[in-house]
Design an enzyme around this catalytic site. Structure first.
Site, mmCIF file in Angstrom:
data_model
loop_
_atom_site.group_PDB
_atom_site.id
_atom_site.type_symbol
_atom_site.label_atom_id
_atom_site.label_comp_id
_atom_site.label_asym_id
_atom_site.label_seq_id
_atom_site.Cartn_x
_atom_site.Cartn_y
_atom_site.Cartn_z
ATOM 1 N N CYS A 101 -22.188 40.560 -36.095
ATOM 2 C CA CYS A 101 -20.917 39.848 -35.956
ATOM 3 C C CYS A 101 -20.346 39.545 -37.333
ATOM 4 O O CYS A 101 -21.086 39.149 -38.238
ATOM 5 C CB CYS A 101 -21.142 38.555 -35.182
ATOM 6 N N HIS A 143 -18.943 40.690 -26.140
ATOM 7 C CA HIS A 143 -19.147 40.019 -27.427
ATOM 8 C C HIS A 143 -17.851 39.384 -27.901
ATOM 9 O O HIS A 143 -17.819 38.202 -28.273
ATOM 10 C CB HIS A 143 -19.670 41.026 -28.453
ATOM 11 N N GLU A 144 -16.773 40.159 -27.896
ATOM 12 C CA GLU A 144 -15.480 39.638 -28.368
ATOM 13 C C GLU A 144 -14.995 38.489 -27.500
ATOM 14 O O GLU A 144 -14.496 37.483 -28.004
ATOM 15 C CB GLU A 144 -14.441 40.746 -28.437
ATOM 16 N N HIS A 147 -16.222 34.945 -28.094
ATOM 17 C CA HIS A 147 -15.550 34.160 -29.136
ATOM 18 C C HIS A 147 -14.444 33.279 -28.547
ATOM 19 O O HIS A 147 -14.122 32.231 -29.102
ATOM 20 C CB HIS A 147 -14.949 35.067 -30.210
#
Length: 179
Positions: A101, A143-144, A147
């Site tokens: 990341c 994953h994105e 955030h």
């Protein structure tokens, strides 16, 4: 446009929940996405979320035109701007995989993710997106989108012995991290 500073783990802004975008195809949204693209490219990333540059909006970008040097065996992921995303797991199956990341530089960890998902949302212009994906593409999207809810990949890990420095875990691999 502009390469922005990427927030690092420990910055409390990375823990906030992002707000939905309410207006599409605006100058401000176009500028944000252009800055995100420039920032992602400058950092050799495969993805970036608006909260990583301190913007509390539900906007993520991701994709690679060619195999990523940090993930040489991963397939190409189409370049995408995804606004106000919703992720739905399709079969309940999970896969562990290595992740890095831009907000957690120099480290990699084995993270469980749904292996097959459907994601929906909108593009920059407010046109709907609806894709069913698996493998690396599904991992990058999850994953994105983490955030956007204030999560970094280490908080998803089940075994912290599988967290380490990229240079130690993958000697010879480019140490620059990507999402």
């Amino acid at each position: 446009m502009t390469v922005r500073d990427i927030l690092k783990m420990g910055d409390p802004r990375l823990l906030r929940v992002a707000q939905p975008v309410t207006e599409f195809d605006t100058d401000a949204l176009h500028t944000l996405v252009a800055d995100m693209v420039d920032t992602m490219h400058a950092a050799s990333g495969a993805g970036l979320a608006a909260p990583q540059i301190g913007v509390d909006l539900q906007v993520v970008i991701f994709g690679t035109d060619a195999p990523n040097p940090r993930y040489p065996d991963a397939p190409v992921v189409p370049r995408t701007v995804l606004v106000n995303p919703v992720i739905m797991p399709l079969d309940g199956g999970e896969e562990d995989g290595w992740e890095g990341c831009l907000s957690v530089p120099g480290l990699r960890g084995r993270v469980p993710r749904w292996s097959r998902i459907r994601y929906t949302g909108f593009d920059l212009y407010g046109d709907p997106l609806d894709r069913t994906v698996d493998g690396f593409h599904a991992r990058v999207v999850q994953h994105e989108c983490d955030h956007l809810i204030g999560r970094l990949y280490p908080t998803r890990m089940r075994d912290l012995t599988q967290l380490g420095f990229t240079e130690v875990l993958f000697p010879g691999l480019d140490a620059a991290e990507d999402d």
